[in-house]
Design a protein around this motif. Structure first.
Motif, PDB file in Angstrom:
ATOM      1  N   TYR A 185     -59.591   3.542  -6.375  1.00 33.37           N
ATOM      2  CA  TYR A 185     -58.962   4.030  -7.597  1.00 33.37           C
ATOM      3  C   TYR A 185     -59.974   4.751  -8.486  1.00 33.37           C
ATOM      4  CZ  TYR A 185     -60.529  -0.468  -9.700  1.00 33.37           C
ATOM      5  OH  TYR A 185     -61.247  -1.553 -10.127  1.00 33.37           O
ATOM      6  N   ASP A 196     -63.753  13.609  -7.721  1.00 28.40           N
ATOM      7  CA  ASP A 196     -63.019  12.616  -6.944  1.00 28.40           C
ATOM      8  C   ASP A 196     -63.930  11.518  -6.419  1.00 28.40           C
ATOM      9  OD1 ASP A 196     -60.452  13.715  -7.226  1.00 28.40           O
ATOM     10  OD2 ASP A 196     -60.851  15.187  -5.658  1.00 28.40           O
ATOM     11  N   ARG A 254     -56.291  12.847  -4.001  1.00 30.99           N
ATOM     12  CA  ARG A 254     -55.654  12.860  -5.317  1.00 30.99           C
ATOM     13  C   ARG A 254     -54.451  11.917  -5.361  1.00 30.99           C
ATOM     14  NH1 ARG A 254     -57.492  17.277  -8.433  1.00 30.99           N
ATOM     15  NH2 ARG A 254     -59.708  17.409  -7.897  1.00 30.99           N
ATOM     16  N   LEU A 255     -53.668  11.880  -4.293  1.00 30.95           N
ATOM     17  CA  LEU A 255     -52.523  10.972  -4.246  1.00 30.95           C
ATOM     18  C   LEU A 255     -52.998   9.528  -4.185  1.00 30.95           C
ATOM     19  CD1 LEU A 255     -49.504  10.429  -4.097  1.00 30.95           C
ATOM     20  CD2 LEU A 255     -49.624  10.806  -1.605  1.00 30.95           C
ATOM     21  N   ARG A 257     -55.749   8.277  -5.442  1.00 38.46           N
ATOM     22  CA  ARG A 257     -56.201   7.886  -6.781  1.00 38.46           C
ATOM     23  C   ARG A 257     -55.015   7.590  -7.694  1.00 38.46           C
ATOM     24  NH1 ARG A 257     -60.325  11.884  -9.474  1.00 38.46           N
ATOM     25  NH2 ARG A 257     -60.146  10.262 -11.091  1.00 38.46           N
ATOM     26  N   GLN A 258     -53.963   8.397  -7.584  1.00 39.01           N
ATOM     27  CA  GLN A 258     -52.790   8.192  -8.430  1.00 39.01           C
ATOM     28  C   GLN A 258     -52.110   6.872  -8.114  1.00 39.01           C
ATOM     29  OE1 GLN A 258     -49.928  11.368  -8.159  1.00 39.01           O
ATOM     30  NE2 GLN A 258     -48.484  10.402  -9.565  1.00 39.01           N
ATOM     31  N   ALA A 262     -52.555   2.919 -10.533  1.00 34.84           N
ATOM     32  CA  ALA A 262     -51.488   2.284 -11.304  1.00 34.84           C
ATOM     33  C   ALA A 262     -51.893   0.850 -11.634  1.00 34.84           C
ATOM     34  CB  ALA A 262     -50.190   2.300 -10.507  1.00 34.84           C
TER      35      ALA A 262
END
Length: 291
Positions: A185, A196, A254-255, A257-258, A262
């Protein structure tokens, strides 16, 4: 990353450039001695160049946040804190946690690279100044060692050496409880706004699998994992967490990390690891550390 008032994009970028430049000096240092010299002054250099750094915020806010963090650390350590035991805090800073633990401990070693302790300290707390990797306490004397948000700030070679020294300080059956952010994360330093992967003062962030591997290298036996947030933490199967990490690793960065960033996922993925030093051969398992 702190939750205090946001800074402008320009100030964030200025902070990032300064921190990355200093961190790159540390990464490129030719040996451990050179890294120690850089590390000794890099935070002072950062704060001089970034006067709006979050760690320089209002004292009242900082004290309230620190008190909360100590309560949460104690909640995580509760399964291993035993009256009359010997406690070691690595990266003790102001020694506030060490002082709280000292209320029920026989002895406390508060290890840091400089004397930042609030005064006075309880008589059973000994402040120990380290070079950043050494753990200069009597070997085989510590029941419980602890660090919070420390490993990620060390060069990987220094982290391995520090872990070996922590292992040496522990009694057989002793526990090292380590808290560090999960790279899945991350990054969790100033790089989060621009990269990143960690490029600032987090010299390396780890996954659970990676932390387990270097703990094994240092000689630790059983390794337990915990999940939770906001002062509530429970033991959780390591294999399930490693399977979750493996699934996240298949996602584009990127996905990933998203999803991993959470709040419910961070409660699962934040690395809270209790590593147990193996018992001496022929010695019965410790009732304190359990199975």
């Amino acid at each position: 990353m702190s939750s205090h008032a946001p800074r402008s994009p320009e100030r964030l970028r200025a902070h990032y450039r300064v921190e990355r430049k200093l961190a790159d000096r540390l990464r490129r240092a030719p040996d451990a001695e050179a890294r120690r010299r850089i590390f000794a002054t890099m935070y002072d250099d950062l704060f001089r160049a970034v006067p709006d750094h979050p760690r320089l915020r209002a004292k009242a806010e900082a004290l309230a946040e620190r008190a909360r963090d100590i309560d949460w650390d104690l909640a995580q350590l509760r399964p291993y804190l035993v009256s009359g035991s010997t406690f070691l805090e690595v990266g003790a800073g102001d020694c506030a946690l060490s002082a709280r633990v000292a209320e029920g401990a026989k002895a406390v070693y508060a290890v840091d690279i400089s004397d930042q302790a609030a005064r006075p300290l309880p008589p059973n707390v000994q402040l120990v100044v380290s070079d950043g990797t050494s753990i200069p306490v009597p070997p085989g004397t510590v029941d419980l060692a602890f660090s919070d948000q420390l490993m990620e700030h060390l060069h990987p070679d220094d982290a391995r050496l520090q872990l070996a020294n922590i292992h040496r300080a522990l009694k057989p059956g002793g526990v090292y409880f380590c808290i560090t952010p999960n790279r899945l994360y991350g990054p969790s330093d100033i790089s989060a706004y621009f990269d990143d992967e960690a490029r600032g003062f987090h010299l390396r962030e780890y996954s659970l699998r990676e932390v387990v591997a270097i703990l094994r290298e240092a000689g630790f036996g059983r390794i337990r994992t915990y999940v939770g947030a906001r002062g509530f933490f429970v033991r959780f199967p390591r294999m399930a967490l490693e399977a979750l990490e493996a699934a996240l690793e298949t996602l584009p960065v990127r996905l990933r990390r998203q999803v991993a960033g959470a709040k419910p996922m961070r409660a699962l993925l934040g690395l809270r690891v209790a590593a147990v030093k193996s018992e001496d051969r022929g010695q019965a398992p410790s009732a304190r550390t359990g199975a």
